[in-house]
Design a protein around this motif. Structure first.
Motif, PDB file in Angstrom:
ATOM      1  N   MET A   1      -9.225   1.808  -6.528  1.00 34.48           N
ATOM      2  CA  MET A   1      -8.004   1.508  -5.769  1.00 34.48           C
ATOM      3  C   MET A   1      -8.348   1.698  -4.295  1.00 34.48           C
ATOM      4  O   MET A   1      -8.813   2.773  -3.898  1.00 34.48           O
ATOM      5  CB  MET A   1      -6.860   2.446  -6.184  1.00 34.48           C
ATOM      6  CG  MET A   1      -6.476   2.289  -7.657  1.00 34.48           C
ATOM      7  SD  MET A   1      -5.132   3.406  -8.148  1.00 34.48           S
ATOM      8  CE  MET A   1      -3.711   2.557  -7.420  1.00 34.48           C
ATOM      9  N   ALA A   2      -8.142   0.640  -3.509  1.00 29.57           N
ATOM     10  CA  ALA A   2      -8.552   0.672  -2.104  1.00 29.57           C
ATOM     11  C   ALA A   2      -7.334   0.542  -1.195  1.00 29.57           C
ATOM     12  O   ALA A   2      -6.241   0.187  -1.643  1.00 29.57           O
ATOM     13  CB  ALA A   2      -9.541  -0.457  -1.835  1.00 29.57           C
ATOM     14  N   ALA A   3      -7.568   0.830   0.072  1.00 29.60           N
ATOM     15  CA  ALA A   3      -6.510   0.692   1.082  1.00 29.60           C
ATOM     16  C   ALA A   3      -6.450  -0.766   1.525  1.00 29.60           C
ATOM     17  O   ALA A   3      -7.490  -1.377   1.775  1.00 29.60           O
ATOM     18  CB  ALA A   3      -6.828   1.593   2.272  1.00 29.60           C
TER      19      ALA A   3
ATOM     20  N   LYS B   1      -1.645   7.779   4.072  1.00 29.70           N
ATOM     21  CA  LYS B   1      -0.529   7.439   3.167  1.00 29.70           C
ATOM     22  C   LYS B   1      -0.493   8.434   2.008  1.00 29.70           C
ATOM     23  O   LYS B   1      -1.528   8.656   1.359  1.00 29.70           O
ATOM     24  CB  LYS B   1      -0.730   6.040   2.567  1.00 29.70           C
ATOM     25  CG  LYS B   1      -1.026   4.956   3.584  1.00 29.70           C
ATOM     26  CD  LYS B   1       0.242   4.437   4.187  1.00 29.70           C
ATOM     27  CE  LYS B   1      -0.057   3.258   5.098  1.00 29.70           C
ATOM     28  NZ  LYS B   1       1.018   3.074   6.087  1.00 29.70           N
ATOM     29  N   PRO B   2       0.681   8.987   1.705  1.00 31.79           N
ATOM     30  CA  PRO B   2       0.759   9.906   0.563  1.00 31.79           C
ATOM     31  C   PRO B   2       0.505   9.180  -0.760  1.00 31.79           C
ATOM     32  O   PRO B   2       0.930   8.039  -0.934  1.00 31.79           O
ATOM     33  CB  PRO B   2       2.200  10.423   0.614  1.00 31.79           C
ATOM     34  CG  PRO B   2       2.756   9.983   1.923  1.00 31.79           C
ATOM     35  CD  PRO B   2       1.946   8.836   2.416  1.00 31.79           C
ATOM     36  N   ILE B   3      -0.193   9.839  -1.658  1.00 34.43           N
ATOM     37  CA  ILE B   3      -0.487   9.267  -2.978  1.00 34.43           C
ATOM     38  C   ILE B   3       0.330  10.017  -4.025  1.00 34.43           C
ATOM     39  O   ILE B   3       0.301  11.254  -4.070  1.00 34.43           O
ATOM     40  CB  ILE B   3      -1.985   9.405  -3.325  1.00 34.43           C
ATOM     41  CG1 ILE B   3      -2.862   8.904  -2.162  1.00 34.43           C
ATOM     42  CG2 ILE B   3      -2.308   8.643  -4.615  1.00 34.43           C
ATOM     43  CD1 ILE B   3      -4.350   9.137  -2.357  1.00 34.43           C
TER      44      ILE B   3
ATOM     45  N   THR C   1      -4.216   9.333   1.648  1.00 39.49           N
ATOM     46  CA  THR C   1      -5.361   8.424   1.714  1.00 39.49           C
ATOM     47  C   THR C   1      -6.144   8.743   2.990  1.00 39.49           C
ATOM     48  O   THR C   1      -5.576   9.135   4.009  1.00 39.49           O
ATOM     49  CB  THR C   1      -4.921   6.946   1.742  1.00 39.49           C
ATOM     50  OG1 THR C   1      -4.275   6.664   2.979  1.00 39.49           O
ATOM     51  CG2 THR C   1      -3.991   6.613   0.581  1.00 39.49           C
ATOM     52  N   ASP C   2      -7.461   8.575   2.906  1.00 41.06           N
ATOM     53  CA  ASP C   2      -8.303   8.959   4.045  1.00 41.06           C
ATOM     54  C   ASP C   2      -9.554   8.096   4.140  1.00 41.06           C
ATOM     55  O   ASP C   2     -10.549   8.494   4.725  1.00 41.06           O
ATOM     56  CB  ASP C   2      -8.683  10.450   3.893  1.00 41.06           C
ATOM     57  CG  ASP C   2      -9.234  11.041   5.177  1.00 41.06           C
ATOM     58  OD1 ASP C   2      -8.708  10.692   6.253  1.00 41.06           O
ATOM     59  OD2 ASP C   2     -10.192  11.831   5.109  1.00 41.06           O
ATOM     60  N   GLY C   3      -9.522   6.906   3.510  1.00 45.39           N
ATOM     61  CA  GLY C   3     -10.709   6.055   3.541  1.00 45.39           C
ATOM     62  C   GLY C   3     -10.380   4.692   2.970  1.00 45.39           C
ATOM     63  O   GLY C   3      -9.227   4.435   2.591  1.00 45.39           O
TER      64      GLY C   3
ATOM     65  N   GLN D   1       0.190   4.073 -12.920  1.00 46.25           N
ATOM     66  CA  GLN D   1       0.956   5.309 -12.694  1.00 46.25           C
ATOM     67  C   GLN D   1       0.777   5.863 -11.286  1.00 46.25           C
ATOM     68  O   GLN D   1       1.436   6.807 -10.886  1.00 46.25           O
ATOM     69  CB  GLN D   1       0.507   6.391 -13.686  1.00 46.25           C
ATOM     70  CG  GLN D   1       0.847   6.070 -15.124  1.00 46.25           C
ATOM     71  CD  GLN D   1       0.319   7.149 -16.048  1.00 46.25           C
ATOM     72  OE1 GLN D   1       0.517   8.326 -15.807  1.00 46.25           O
ATOM     73  NE2 GLN D   1      -0.361   6.748 -17.109  1.00 46.25           N
ATOM     74  N   ILE D   2      -0.209   5.319 -10.554  1.00 42.48           N
ATOM     75  CA  ILE D   2      -0.563   5.888  -9.249  1.00 42.48           C
ATOM     76  C   ILE D   2      -0.055   4.969  -8.148  1.00 42.48           C
ATOM     77  O   ILE D   2      -0.182   3.748  -8.249  1.00 42.48           O
ATOM     78  CB  ILE D   2      -2.100   6.045  -9.152  1.00 42.48           C
ATOM     79  CG1 ILE D   2      -2.596   6.971 -10.257  1.00 42.48           C
ATOM     80  CG2 ILE D   2      -2.509   6.558  -7.784  1.00 42.48           C
ATOM     81  CD1 ILE D   2      -4.104   6.983 -10.414  1.00 42.48           C
ATOM     82  N   HIS D   3       0.500   5.574  -7.116  1.00 46.50           N
ATOM     83  CA  HIS D   3       1.077   4.751  -6.039  1.00 46.50           C
ATOM     84  C   HIS D   3       0.685   5.263  -4.669  1.00 46.50           C
ATOM     85  O   HIS D   3       0.674   6.468  -4.432  1.00 46.50           O
ATOM     86  CB  HIS D   3       2.605   4.738  -6.147  1.00 46.50           C
ATOM     87  CG  HIS D   3       3.068   4.196  -7.461  1.00 46.50           C
ATOM     88  ND1 HIS D   3       3.110   2.853  -7.722  1.00 46.50           N
ATOM     89  CD2 HIS D   3       3.444   4.825  -8.596  1.00 46.50           C
ATOM     90  CE1 HIS D   3       3.512   2.667  -8.973  1.00 46.50           C
ATOM     91  NE2 HIS D   3       3.718   3.852  -9.525  1.00 46.50           N
ATOM     92  N   PHE D   4       0.342   4.338  -3.794  1.00 44.06           N
ATOM     93  CA  PHE D   4       0.341   4.611  -2.353  1.00 44.06           C
ATOM     94  C   PHE D   4       0.568   3.278  -1.652  1.00 44.06           C
ATOM     95  O   PHE D   4       0.281   2.212  -2.219  1.00 44.06           O
ATOM     96  CB  PHE D   4      -0.942   5.320  -1.896  1.00 44.06           C
ATOM     97  CG  PHE D   4      -2.242   4.614  -2.173  1.00 44.06           C
ATOM     98  CD1 PHE D   4      -2.802   3.750  -1.249  1.00 44.06           C
ATOM     99  CD2 PHE D   4      -2.927   4.850  -3.362  1.00 44.06           C
ATOM    100  CE1 PHE D   4      -4.016   3.124  -1.506  1.00 44.06           C
ATOM    101  CE2 PHE D   4      -4.138   4.228  -3.626  1.00 44.06           C
ATOM    102  CZ  PHE D   4      -4.684   3.362  -2.692  1.00 44.06           C
ATOM    103  N   GLU D   5       1.118   3.345  -0.453  1.00 44.11           N
ATOM    104  CA  GLU D   5       1.464   2.123   0.276  1.00 44.11           C
ATOM    105  C   GLU D   5       0.229   1.271   0.503  1.00 44.11           C
ATOM    106  O   GLU D   5      -0.816   1.800   0.878  1.00 44.11           O
ATOM    107  CB  GLU D   5       2.002   2.531   1.657  1.00 44.11           C
ATOM    108  CG  GLU D   5       3.463   2.252   1.867  1.00 44.11           C
ATOM    109  CD  GLU D   5       3.875   2.771   3.229  1.00 44.11           C
ATOM    110  OE1 GLU D   5       3.345   2.298   4.255  1.00 44.11           O
ATOM    111  OE2 GLU D   5       4.710   3.699   3.249  1.00 44.11           O
ATOM    112  N   GLN D   6       0.381  -0.023   0.329  1.00 44.07           N
ATOM    113  CA  GLN D   6      -0.677  -1.006   0.600  1.00 44.07           C
ATOM    114  C   GLN D   6      -1.909  -0.855  -0.298  1.00 44.07           C
ATOM    115  O   GLN D   6      -3.003  -1.268   0.080  1.00 44.07           O
ATOM    116  CB  GLN D   6      -1.118  -0.959   2.071  1.00 44.07           C
ATOM    117  CG  GLN D   6      -0.010  -1.369   3.029  1.00 44.07           C
ATOM    118  CD  GLN D   6      -0.327  -0.995   4.467  1.00 44.07           C
ATOM    119  OE1 GLN D   6      -1.414  -0.550   4.794  1.00 44.07           O
ATOM    120  NE2 GLN D   6       0.659  -1.171   5.321  1.00 44.07           N
TER     121      GLN D   6
END
Ligand code: AMP
Ligand code: GLY
Length: 453
Positions: free
Chosen positions: A335-337, A348-350, A398-400, A426-431
């Motif tokens: 899962m990437a940014a 971004k909070p995960i 997120t940091d990378g 089940q996992i979420h973060f923006e973008q």
């Protein structure tokens, strides 16, 4: 035993998780680590960068570190093994001389030519005009490779000769990759599927790991730009017994033997990036460490103690220690940014991550490939962190670019693919972005071949 683990990606989280399972391991210091290693059993992050060898060495001395393990290639190519050895500190991995197999593509190409190890033929250039002339003489399109380390970005696949010449100018004259691209290989273009074969090596013997396949392009169907790797699976159905025997006989054993006779015995992980051409497997590149994301698919299949294997590599006793591998199939989805491999946001909070000290994602899943809630079984999914950091207890940001590597093991690929994507959902973060076809070719293959249970 205290271990110092160097690096901060998904590969390093997988190494930390696997090493932590060894009863002999008391503590793993991870320099600098990520949000996953910050919360993994026995692990503690230490704020030292992976290329700061003097500080790393001092830390190892002051903290009774008995083994140092490095995830990325840069410390190995810079000579960490030799530098630590001067203070009697063991490091898992090749010496500076042996790490040239990855650190200098010019070295490794000449080495393979000297020892008749199958690879694409290539010419090495430091002069732009000579390289450009050569491109016009070729029958096929070339591949251009910066000789030095270029953070996985130094390989260019031009679509025509004019583009090739422009790219050569950017590398040699304009120094687009800095000094790493001052020497360029102009290489024959090969065609065929790619396979990553990794082996533990002790200087004279080797033990293969399950062969893996990476997915280097950003988008489904191998479209879009090259990335560090958007997913992997193992063991690859392409790696038949006959193929593995051929790769050992024509590539891995001759490489190990020749490195020893040239005075640079190879210890650590040897990673052969292969292309399976019509005229047999050929080496695209050697790496001197575990692959990322291959490690996140391979290590969950290892049933033996990783520390025992690493020590056997150092002591030359690998011939007596055959690793035990699970017969399961493993699939890793990255899962990437959004924006990766170019510019992307961080911070971004995960949500939806497993909590507690292990990266296992709890929960039962519907039996694949049927969407039936009656047929539930335990999910075997693991979430390895890559570009993440721990802000405070329970808050991961997120940091990378590559943020998480979600792995599932299953009795076959169809099951592993379904579980990995169920975990991703089940996992979420923006973008967040990810490919939806990781392991699909292997799952199709395993469906054709029928269930393996
Ligand atoms: P490398 O970093 O050397 O593995 O190259 C990155 C990617 O470029 C490989 O995974 C291949 O997809 C591609 N590549 C490298 N060398 C060749 C070649 N000689 N022919 C065709 N594709 C290549
Ligand atoms: N997955 C490619 C590499 O680790 O080099």
């Amino acid at each position: 035993m205290n271990i110092l683990l160097i690096g901060s990606g998904g590969r390093e989280h997988a190494l930390a998780w696997k090493l932590g399972q060894s009863e002999r391991v008391t503590r793993i210091f991870v320099a600098p680590g990520n949000g996953g290693t910050a919360t993994t059993t026995k692990c503690r992050n230490v704020a030292i960068s992976a290329d700061d060898l003097p500080t790393l060495r001092r830390f190892a001395q002051e903290n009774a570190v008995e083994l140092t393990v490095t995830g990325p290639e840069a410390p190995l190519v810079a000579g960490i093994v030799d530098y630590f050895a001067a203070e009697r500190l063991p490091v898992f991995g090749p010496s500076k001389a042996a790490a040239q197999l990855e650190g200098s593509k010019a070295f490794s190409k000449a080495f393979m030519a000297r020892h008749a190890i199958p690879t694409a033929w290539a010419q090495v250039f430091t002069d732009f005009e000579a390289a450009a002339d050569f491109v016009h003489e070729l029958d096929t399109l070339p591949v251009l490779k910066a000789s030095g380390l270029a953070a996985g970005k130094g390989v260019l696949l031009p679509e025509n000769r004019d583009e090739a010449v422009a790219q050569l100018r950017a590398m040699i004259v304009e120094r687009r990759f800095g000094d790493a691209g001052a020497t360029v290989l102009v290489e024959e273009r090969l065609y065929g599927p790619e396979l990553s074969i990794l082996a533990f090596c002790d200087g004279k013997s080797l033990q293969l790991m399950p062969a893996a396949q990476d997915h280097k392009r950003l988008m489904n169907g191998d479209q879009g730009p090259n990335t560090g790797g958007m997913g992997a699976f193992a063991p690859s159905p392409l790696a038949t017994r006959a193929l593995l025997t051929e790769v050992e006989r024509t590539i891995l054993r001759p490489t190990l033997a020749a490195m020893a006779t040239e005075g640079a015995p190879y210890r650590g992980v040897l990673y052969a990036g292969l292309m399976l051409t019509e005229s047999g497997p050929k080496v695209l590149e050697f790496n001197c460490r575990f692959g990322d994301p291959e490690a996140q698919a391979i290590l969950p299949l290892l049933q033996s103690d990783l520390l025992d294997l690493m020590e056997a590599c150092a002591h030359g006793s690998l011939a007596e220690l055959e690793p035990i591998w699970s017969v399961e199939s493993a699939v890793t989805v990255v899962m990437a940014a959004g924006g990766y491999p170019n510019a992307y946001d961080k911070g971004k909070p995960i949500t939806g991550l497993p909590d507690g000290a292990t990266p296992y994602l709890p929960g039962a899943v519907a039996d694949a490939p049927f969407d039936s809630t009656e047929n539930l079984r335990e999910s075997r999914s693991l979430v390895f962190h890559a570009g993440t950091k721990l802000r405070e207890r329970g808050v991961i940001l997120t940091d990378g670019g590559r943020v998480l590597a979600v792995t599932a093991t299953g009795d076959n690929f169809a099951e592993a693919v379904a579980d990995a994507y169920q975990a991703v959902d089940q996992i979420h973060f923006e973008q967040a972005v990810w490919r939806t076809d990781i392991g699909q070719s292997a799952a199709d293959e395993s469906k054709r071949a029928g269930p393996t249970r």
